[in-house]
Motif scaffolding. Structure first.
Motif, PDB file in Angstrom:
ATOM      1  N   UNK A 210       5.269  -7.101  -3.692  1.00 34.44           N
ATOM      2  CA  UNK A 210       5.772  -8.275  -4.405  1.00 34.44           C
ATOM      3  C   UNK A 210       7.147  -8.677  -3.871  1.00 34.44           C
ATOM      4  N   UNK A 211       8.006  -7.678  -3.681  1.00 35.92           N
ATOM      5  CA  UNK A 211       9.344  -7.953  -3.144  1.00 35.92           C
ATOM      6  C   UNK A 211       9.247  -8.552  -1.741  1.00 35.92           C
ATOM      7  N   UNK A 212       8.277  -8.068  -0.963  1.00 32.08           N
ATOM      8  CA  UNK A 212       8.133  -8.518   0.420  1.00 32.08           C
ATOM      9  C   UNK A 212       7.354  -9.819   0.545  1.00 32.08           C
ATOM     10  N   UNK A 213       7.088 -10.499  -0.567  1.00 32.23           N
ATOM     11  CA  UNK A 213       6.575 -11.858  -0.493  1.00 32.23           C
ATOM     12  C   UNK A 213       5.095 -12.039  -0.726  1.00 32.23           C
ATOM     13  N   UNK A 214       4.385 -11.021  -1.250  1.00 27.41           N
ATOM     14  CA  UNK A 214       2.970 -11.235  -1.525  1.00 27.41           C
ATOM     15  C   UNK A 214       2.803 -12.108  -2.758  1.00 27.41           C
ATOM     16  N   UNK A 215       2.017 -13.150  -2.638  1.00 25.05           N
ATOM     17  CA  UNK A 215       1.802 -14.084  -3.741  1.00 25.05           C
ATOM     18  C   UNK A 215       0.820 -13.503  -4.752  1.00 25.05           C
ATOM     19  N   UNK A 216       0.807 -14.026  -6.000  1.00 24.40           N
ATOM     20  CA  UNK A 216      -0.167 -13.558  -6.996  1.00 24.40           C
ATOM     21  C   UNK A 216      -1.609 -13.680  -6.529  1.00 24.40           C
ATOM     22  N   UNK A 217      -1.884 -14.619  -5.615  1.00 26.67           N
ATOM     23  CA  UNK A 217      -3.241 -14.780  -5.089  1.00 26.67           C
ATOM     24  C   UNK A 217      -3.619 -13.672  -4.120  1.00 26.67           C
ATOM     25  N   UNK A 218      -2.627 -12.894  -3.672  1.00 27.97           N
ATOM     26  CA  UNK A 218      -2.878 -11.816  -2.724  1.00 27.97           C
ATOM     27  C   UNK A 218      -2.493 -12.155  -1.305  1.00 27.97           C
ATOM     28  N   UNK A 219      -2.180 -13.413  -1.042  1.00 29.54           N
ATOM     29  CA  UNK A 219      -1.802 -13.814   0.313  1.00 29.54           C
ATOM     30  C   UNK A 219      -0.352 -13.419   0.594  1.00 29.54           C
ATOM     31  N   UNK A 220      -0.103 -13.053   1.849  1.00 29.24           N
ATOM     32  CA  UNK A 220       1.239 -12.655   2.256  1.00 29.24           C
ATOM     33  C   UNK A 220       2.079 -13.895   2.575  1.00 29.24           C
TER      34      UNK A 220
END
Length: 342
Positions: A210-220
């Protein structure tokens, strides 16, 4: 054309692609686990030996000793056990973990935009996964420890091995000596270790992603400006950090578990968990206890090689997990009924 599918539809590529999508978590977990387990197993074998040696020895010296006495096969002794069970353990673990997160998401019980909530769902899924899987994995890990420590167990019995028993013979010996429940020697420690360790692991991994930018949809998405990693390196880094730190926190428990199992397999007198821990830290002589720091150093003996194993296995695990997941997502989808009829 009526749009009817051919009789061999179940075996065509479209059906295969749809099956892969439905079972994506299982397929990704199994394929990634085989690669990461094979790569990290020699380090796991050295770790088990370091934990049970009575005198300090360097990793390089121990590796040279294993190679001289047992050859390359010594590093992979018992490998087929985790390879055989990894399909069950990883598939079940990731299924429970993902289904638990879906359960919370469908009921809007946690906020998917907040790091602590994302980490908490991962931790709860990991705790449930680790506790349930431990019932099936405990016997296999005991046999793995037995195979890795064949020579030290034989030395404790005053026996010199000309040829170590194979896996089937090891299982038969455990069963003959301690009965069916002998395969669950040290189970309570195994259960606590796996529950705590898996919870910490997924808590950290989901929080870091999450901190490294993964969106709630699962995409990076884009990584933060203070750590501009390439997107392909994010799974490896997050998996490595989560694997190393969670393992370091439960490492003393794993050392005690291995020592308890070694003594039981060697037929030595049973000791309680706290007695085993105390003897590992302060030594066997109560009148001349070892310095506390020296004892703590013994508890963490092998942590370096264990950390290197975690970096290798968990980094590769999540890297190949994401690569396999992206490959499955990119497979051609089945045409709609309307397009077939046309």
């Amino acid at each position: 054309m009526s749009g009817e599918r051919p009789s061999n539809y179940l075996f065509d590529s479209v059906a295969l692609h749809e099956s892969l999508r439905r079972n994506k978590a299982v397929v990704c977990a199994i394929s990634a686990s085989y690669i990461s387990t094979f790569a990290g197993y020699p380090l796991d074998s050295i770790k088990s030996r370091l934990q049970t040696t009575k005198t300090p020895i360097s990793i390089a010296r121990l590796a040279a000793l294993v190679y001289r006495e047992e050859g390359v096969r010594g590093f992979y002794r018992g490998l087929w056990i985790p390879l055989m069970t990894i399909s069950f353990v990883r598939a079940a673990s990731f299924t429970i973990y993902t289904r638990t997160k879906e359960y919370f998401r469908e009921r809007h019980m946690f906020n998917r935009d907040r790091m602590l909530d994302v980490a908490a769902t991962g931790g709860l899924g990991g705790a449930l996964s680790g506790s349930l899987i431990s019932f099936g994995s405990a016997p296999f890990e005991l046999v793995k420890v037995r195979r890795q420590l064949e020579y030290s167990i034989a030395a404790s019995k005053g026996v010199r091995l000309a040829k170590p028993p194979n896996t089937i013979e090891a299982i038969r010996d455990i069963f003959r000596t301690n009965g069916l429940f002998g395969l669950y020697t040290g189970f309570r420690l195994h259960f606590v270790r796996d529950t705590m360790g898996t919870a910490l692991y997924f808590f950290e991994y989901d929080g870091l992603r999450h901190i490294m930018g993964r969106a709630p949809s699962g995409e990076q998405g884009e990584t933060p400006h203070w750590l501009p990693l390439h997107a392909s390196l994010v799974p490896f880094c997050c998996g490595s950090v989560a694997g190393v730190t969670s393992w370091a926190l439960i490492y003393p428990l794993d050392v005690v578990k291995t020592k308890v199992q070694q003594r039981a397999l060697a037929g030595e007198r049973k000791r309680t968990v706290f007695e085993t821990l105390h003897r590992l830290i302060r030594g066997p002589d109560p009148n001349a206890p070892k310095p506390l720091l020296l004892g703590l150093a013994r508890i963490y003996r092998g942590l370096g090689v264990s950390a290197l194993r975690s970096v290798t296995t968990h980094g590769l695990l999540w890297t190949f997990f994401d690569l396999t997941s992206a490959y499955i997502d990119g497979l051609p989808r089945a045409a709609s009924d309307d397009s077939i009829e046309q």
